[in-house]
Write a protein that holds these residues in place. Structure first.
Motif, PDB file in Angstrom:
ATOM      1  N   ALA A 322       0.925  -1.042   0.104  1.00  0.00           N
ATOM      2  CA  ALA A 322       0.112   0.098   0.085  1.00  0.00           C
ATOM      3  C   ALA A 322       0.867   1.163   0.169  1.00  0.00           C
ATOM      4  O   ALA A 322       0.487   2.210  -0.478  1.00  0.00           O
ATOM      5  CB  ALA A 322      -0.960   0.069   1.246  1.00  0.00           C
ATOM      6  N   PHE A 323       2.031   1.180   0.933  1.00  0.00           N
ATOM      7  CA  PHE A 323       2.875   2.278   0.704  1.00  0.00           C
ATOM      8  C   PHE A 323       3.622   2.526  -0.668  1.00  0.00           C
ATOM      9  O   PHE A 323       3.387   3.738  -1.301  1.00  0.00           O
ATOM     10  CB  PHE A 323       3.898   2.065   1.901  1.00  0.00           C
ATOM     11  CG  PHE A 323       5.112   2.779   1.842  1.00  0.00           C
ATOM     12  CD1 PHE A 323       5.106   4.217   2.040  1.00  0.00           C
ATOM     13  CD2 PHE A 323       6.426   2.286   1.490  1.00  0.00           C
ATOM     14  CE1 PHE A 323       6.309   5.244   2.041  1.00  0.00           C
ATOM     15  CE2 PHE A 323       7.749   3.196   1.218  1.00  0.00           C
ATOM     16  CZ  PHE A 323       7.197   4.423   1.700  1.00  0.00           C
ATOM     17  N   TYR A 324       3.961   1.370  -1.202  1.00  0.00           N
ATOM     18  CA  TYR A 324       4.473   1.734  -2.512  1.00  0.00           C
ATOM     19  C   TYR A 324       3.507   2.263  -3.564  1.00  0.00           C
ATOM     20  O   TYR A 324       3.870   3.023  -4.364  1.00  0.00           O
ATOM     21  CB  TYR A 324       4.984   0.409  -3.335  1.00  0.00           C
ATOM     22  CG  TYR A 324       6.240  -0.236  -2.352  1.00  0.00           C
ATOM     23  CD1 TYR A 324       6.828   0.368  -1.591  1.00  0.00           C
ATOM     24  CD2 TYR A 324       6.263  -1.723  -2.237  1.00  0.00           C
ATOM     25  CE1 TYR A 324       8.161  -0.188  -0.875  1.00  0.00           C
ATOM     26  CE2 TYR A 324       7.210  -2.406  -1.708  1.00  0.00           C
ATOM     27  CZ  TYR A 324       8.002  -1.777  -0.888  1.00  0.00           C
ATOM     28  OH  TYR A 324       9.121  -2.096  -0.096  1.00  0.00           O
ATOM     29  N   ALA A 325       2.333   1.633  -3.461  1.00  0.00           N
ATOM     30  CA  ALA A 325       1.232   2.393  -4.394  1.00  0.00           C
ATOM     31  C   ALA A 325       1.128   3.819  -4.123  1.00  0.00           C
ATOM     32  O   ALA A 325       0.976   4.794  -5.050  1.00  0.00           O
ATOM     33  CB  ALA A 325      -0.189   1.713  -4.098  1.00  0.00           C
ATOM     34  N   LYS A 326       1.018   4.345  -2.639  1.00  0.00           N
ATOM     35  CA  LYS A 326       0.970   5.720  -2.594  1.00  0.00           C
ATOM     36  C   LYS A 326       2.198   6.478  -3.030  1.00  0.00           C
ATOM     37  O   LYS A 326       2.231   7.698  -3.509  1.00  0.00           O
ATOM     38  CB  LYS A 326       0.837   5.838  -1.031  1.00  0.00           C
ATOM     39  CG  LYS A 326      -0.761   5.549  -0.674  1.00  0.00           C
ATOM     40  CD  LYS A 326      -0.892   5.688   0.843  1.00  0.00           C
ATOM     41  CE  LYS A 326      -2.264   5.449   1.228  1.00  0.00           C
ATOM     42  NZ  LYS A 326      -3.399   6.433   0.667  1.00  0.00           N
ATOM     43  N   VAL A 327       3.191   5.704  -3.053  1.00  0.00           N
ATOM     44  CA  VAL A 327       4.708   6.511  -3.622  1.00  0.00           C
ATOM     45  C   VAL A 327       4.571   6.692  -4.921  1.00  0.00           C
ATOM     46  O   VAL A 327       5.053   7.700  -5.380  1.00  0.00           O
ATOM     47  CB  VAL A 327       5.989   5.703  -2.988  1.00  0.00           C
ATOM     48  CG1 VAL A 327       7.035   6.328  -3.775  1.00  0.00           C
ATOM     49  CG2 VAL A 327       6.203   5.701  -1.258  1.00  0.00           C
ATOM     50  N   ARG A 328       3.955   5.916  -5.743  1.00  0.00           N
ATOM     51  CA  ARG A 328       3.879   5.863  -7.048  1.00  0.00           C
ATOM     52  C   ARG A 328       2.823   6.945  -7.573  1.00  0.00           C
ATOM     53  O   ARG A 328       2.997   7.638  -8.345  1.00  0.00           O
ATOM     54  CB  ARG A 328       3.344   4.332  -7.698  1.00  0.00           C
ATOM     55  CG  ARG A 328       4.257   3.487  -7.748  1.00  0.00           C
ATOM     56  CD  ARG A 328       3.951   2.077  -8.476  1.00  0.00           C
ATOM     57  NE  ARG A 328       4.661   1.141  -8.206  1.00  0.00           N
ATOM     58  CZ  ARG A 328       4.830   0.073  -7.616  1.00  0.00           C
ATOM     59  NH1 ARG A 328       4.000  -0.112  -6.821  1.00  0.00           N
ATOM     60  NH2 ARG A 328       5.608  -0.863  -7.695  1.00  0.00           N
ATOM     61  N   ALA A 329       1.872   7.100  -6.861  1.00  0.00           N
ATOM     62  CA  ALA A 329       0.823   8.177  -7.051  1.00  0.00           C
ATOM     63  C   ALA A 329       1.572   9.653  -6.797  1.00  0.00           C
ATOM     64  O   ALA A 329       1.142  10.482  -7.507  1.00  0.00           O
ATOM     65  CB  ALA A 329      -0.165   7.941  -6.276  1.00  0.00           C
ATOM     66  N   ILE A 330       2.248   9.855  -5.889  1.00  0.00           N
ATOM     67  CA  ILE A 330       2.927  10.926  -5.477  1.00  0.00           C
ATOM     68  C   ILE A 330       3.971  11.169  -6.719  1.00  0.00           C
ATOM     69  O   ILE A 330       4.145  12.346  -7.158  1.00  0.00           O
ATOM     70  CB  ILE A 330       3.485  10.976  -4.088  1.00  0.00           C
ATOM     71  CG1 ILE A 330       2.599  11.147  -2.923  1.00  0.00           C
ATOM     72  CG2 ILE A 330       4.545  12.326  -4.080  1.00  0.00           C
ATOM     73  CD1 ILE A 330       3.354  11.037  -1.649  1.00  0.00           C
ATOM     74  N   ALA A 331       4.988  10.086  -7.224  1.00  0.00           N
ATOM     75  CA  ALA A 331       5.962  10.151  -7.946  1.00  0.00           C
ATOM     76  C   ALA A 331       5.161  10.754  -9.431  1.00  0.00           C
ATOM     77  O   ALA A 331       5.943  11.613 -10.023  1.00  0.00           O
ATOM     78  CB  ALA A 331       6.270   8.924  -8.025  1.00  0.00           C
ATOM     79  N   ALA A 332       3.919  10.365  -9.699  1.00  0.00           N
ATOM     80  CA  ALA A 332       3.425  10.727 -10.844  1.00  0.00           C
ATOM     81  C   ALA A 332       2.956  12.276 -10.933  1.00  0.00           C
ATOM     82  O   ALA A 332       2.480  12.564 -11.951  1.00  0.00           O
ATOM     83  CB  ALA A 332       2.123   9.877 -11.177  1.00  0.00           C
ATOM     84  N   LEU A 333       3.043  13.009  -9.944  1.00  0.00           N
ATOM     85  CA  LEU A 333       2.382  14.118  -9.791  1.00  0.00           C
ATOM     86  C   LEU A 333       3.558  15.286 -10.410  1.00  0.00           C
ATOM     87  O   LEU A 333       4.793  14.818 -10.717  1.00  0.00           O
ATOM     88  CB  LEU A 333       2.541  14.694  -8.342  1.00  0.00           C
ATOM     89  CG  LEU A 333       1.039  14.190  -7.697  1.00  0.00           C
ATOM     90  CD1 LEU A 333       1.293  14.669  -6.161  1.00  0.00           C
ATOM     91  CD2 LEU A 333      -0.094  14.440  -8.069  1.00  0.00           C
ATOM     92  N   ALA A 334       3.091  16.325 -11.152  1.00  0.00           N
ATOM     93  CA  ALA A 334       4.188  17.446 -11.429  1.00  0.00           C
ATOM     94  C   ALA A 334       5.162  17.632 -10.186  1.00  0.00           C
ATOM     95  O   ALA A 334       4.825  17.549  -9.273  1.00  0.00           O
ATOM     96  CB  ALA A 334       3.517  18.386 -12.023  1.00  0.00           C
ATOM     97  N   PRO A 335       6.405  18.066 -10.666  1.00  0.00           N
ATOM     98  CA  PRO A 335       7.074  18.537  -9.375  1.00  0.00           C
ATOM     99  C   PRO A 335       6.661  19.331  -8.296  1.00  0.00           C
ATOM    100  O   PRO A 335       6.980  18.989  -7.016  1.00  0.00           O
ATOM    101  CB  PRO A 335       8.633  19.064 -10.029  1.00  0.00           C
ATOM    102  CG  PRO A 335       8.289  18.438 -11.480  1.00  0.00           C
ATOM    103  CD  PRO A 335       6.947  18.138 -12.115  1.00  0.00           C
ATOM    104  N   ALA A 336       6.229  20.358  -8.624  1.00  0.00           N
ATOM    105  CA  ALA A 336       5.673  21.275  -7.718  1.00  0.00           C
ATOM    106  C   ALA A 336       4.557  20.743  -6.673  1.00  0.00           C
ATOM    107  O   ALA A 336       4.809  20.672  -5.531  1.00  0.00           O
ATOM    108  CB  ALA A 336       5.219  22.437  -8.363  1.00  0.00           C
ATOM    109  N   ALA A 337       3.806  20.123  -7.511  1.00  0.00           N
ATOM    110  CA  ALA A 337       2.665  19.190  -6.408  1.00  0.00           C
ATOM    111  C   ALA A 337       3.181  18.230  -5.747  1.00  0.00           C
ATOM    112  O   ALA A 337       2.830  18.050  -4.632  1.00  0.00           O
ATOM    113  CB  ALA A 337       1.549  18.778  -7.583  1.00  0.00           C
ATOM    114  N   ARG A 338       4.358  17.222  -6.266  1.00  0.00           N
ATOM    115  CA  ARG A 338       5.044  16.421  -5.490  1.00  0.00           C
ATOM    116  C   ARG A 338       5.666  16.987  -4.227  1.00  0.00           C
ATOM    117  O   ARG A 338       5.456  16.153  -3.261  1.00  0.00           O
ATOM    118  CB  ARG A 338       5.888  15.709  -6.647  1.00  0.00           C
ATOM    119  CG  ARG A 338       6.652  14.387  -5.835  1.00  0.00           C
ATOM    120  CD  ARG A 338       7.835  14.096  -6.687  1.00  0.00           C
ATOM    121  NE  ARG A 338       7.319  14.020  -8.379  1.00  0.00           N
ATOM    122  CZ  ARG A 338       8.081  14.132  -9.176  1.00  0.00           C
ATOM    123  NH1 ARG A 338       9.126  15.012  -9.090  1.00  0.00           N
ATOM    124  NH2 ARG A 338       7.712  14.275 -10.468  1.00  0.00           N
TER     125      ARG A 338
END
Length: 378
Positions: A322-338
């Motif tokens: 579940a942690f990895y899935a959330k990390v991937r979701a954050i990784a997919a954001l644009a740099p400023a949003a990430r």
């Protein structure tokens, strides 16, 4: 650290933009080919009667840790870290960091597959030092250090290196966990994200590994060392804050150099006090290098977002998939949003003094956030 798939296309064709540094790519191709051709299956090395007992024991442990990484930590299950390379040098690669003399923003180099990163890796120490000398002549702060391992992000089956066997059992296992984490999630042009994530996986992985092995004393020793690391990171953070104010101040170059030297002297003195109080010198080798903006980058690249990732893991109930899935979701954001999401996640870091008053487990970063902190997550 992450060392990425070699730019073979550039090295062979010599036609891509940036191929003026063809010599750099050539040494990378040559160095990686040497590694690949000298790999031996670890199981065969263990079975070889000529293998020294100490090497056999370490490699047996490495294989167990490698299986644990995929089976328990849900890291990639492939051929990486199932082979062994006996090096003829201390490290497989040497890494060059650089930064302007009055700036905390590192110099970066951009590559076809890796994106832009704040370092360059060399398979030769002499080549790394020669490049660092060029940067130094240009007036930059530089740092050259050996990397015990690296990741090609799954492009090749990365091996266990002989230099890794000098590390204690927990550190050896942790290196494998760290490098495999790079294969799981990697974001171009965001080294702090990548290294902080991998370090978080390494930390939780070592804890779970030592508990699974039934080694409470080794776990306690690891927690003590981690407490020193976290306290040191707070000192580095404070030093960066001081330097940022100095560099932004309307001072001439001579005055900035003087105050810069004072800030690094403060860091050195406070770390000496920390070592005396806790009795563990984790960063002694780092302090043997000149203290400058580039050497600070070595630390901050790895720890900048760790508190955020630790909180995110806690929000999942320590469930790694579940942690990895959330990390991937954050990784997919644009740099400023990430980065905004990570800043919102990150709890305040404790001071070294307060850290010493906390229990070892809490000091080491097993943070449990308030519920409202978890509701912010994707």
């Amino acid at each position: 650290m992450a060392l990425f798939r070699l730019l073979v296309a550039c090295a062979l064709a010599g036609m891509l933009a940036g191929c003026a540094t063809l010599g750099y790519y050539a040494q990378a191709v040559s160095g990686e080919l040497s590694i690949l051709t000298n790999r031996r299956d670890i199981s065969k090395v263990i079975a070889d009667p000529k293998t020294p007992a100490a090497v056999r024991a370490k490699l047996t442990l490495a294989l167990k840790a490698r299986d644990f990484a995929s089976r328990t930590l849900h890291l990639p299950d492939n051929d990486s870290y199932r082979t062994y390379v006996d090096l003829d040098r201390r490290y497989p690669v040497w890494v060059v960091y650089a930064a302007p003399p009055f700036s905390l923003t590192p110099i970066t180099w951009c590559f076809l597959f890796a994106g832009c990163v704040p370092y360059r890796g060399y398979f030769s120490k002499d080549a790394a030092e020669a490049f660092a000398a060029q940067l130094n002549k240009q007036g930059n702060d530089v740092y050259v250090g050996g990397a015990p391992s690296y990741s090609t992000l799954g492009w090749f089956a990365d091996p266990v290196f002989s230099n890794m066997l000098r590390w204690n059992d927990a550190a050896l296992a942790g290196l494998i966990f760290h490098e495999l984490a790079h294969q799981l999630v990697y974001v171009k042009n965001d080294s702090s994200f990548n290294e902080s994530f991998a370090d978080t996986v390494q930390t939780v992985g070592i804890r779970r590994w030592l508990r699974a092995q039934g080694e409470p004393k080794a776990l306690a020793a690891y927690e003590q060392g981690l407490a020193v690391e976290r306290a040191f990171e707070d000192l580095v953070r404070e030093t960066r804050t001081r330097l940022g104010k100095i560099y932004a101040a309307p001072l001439n170059a001579a005055a900035k150099r003087q105050r810069k030297a004072e800030a690094f002297a403060w860091l050195k003195a406070r770390y000496a006090r920390l070592v005396a109080q806790i009795g563990r010198d984790v960063y002694g080798e780092w302090f043997m290098h000149p203290l400058n903006n580039a050497s600070l980058q070595v630390i901050t690249t790895y720890d900048q977002w760790q508190p955020a990732f630790e909180r995110l893991l806690a929000c999942t109930g320590d469930d790694l998939p579940a942690f990895y899935a959330k990390v991937r979701a954050i990784a997919a954001l644009a740099p400023a949003a990430r980065h905004a999401r990570l800043r919102a996640l990150a709890p305040a870091r404790v001071t070294p003094a307060s850290a010493r008053r906390r229990t070892p487990a809490t000091t080491a970063g097993e943070l449990r956030p308030a519920a409202n902190g978890c509701r912010m997550q994707p």
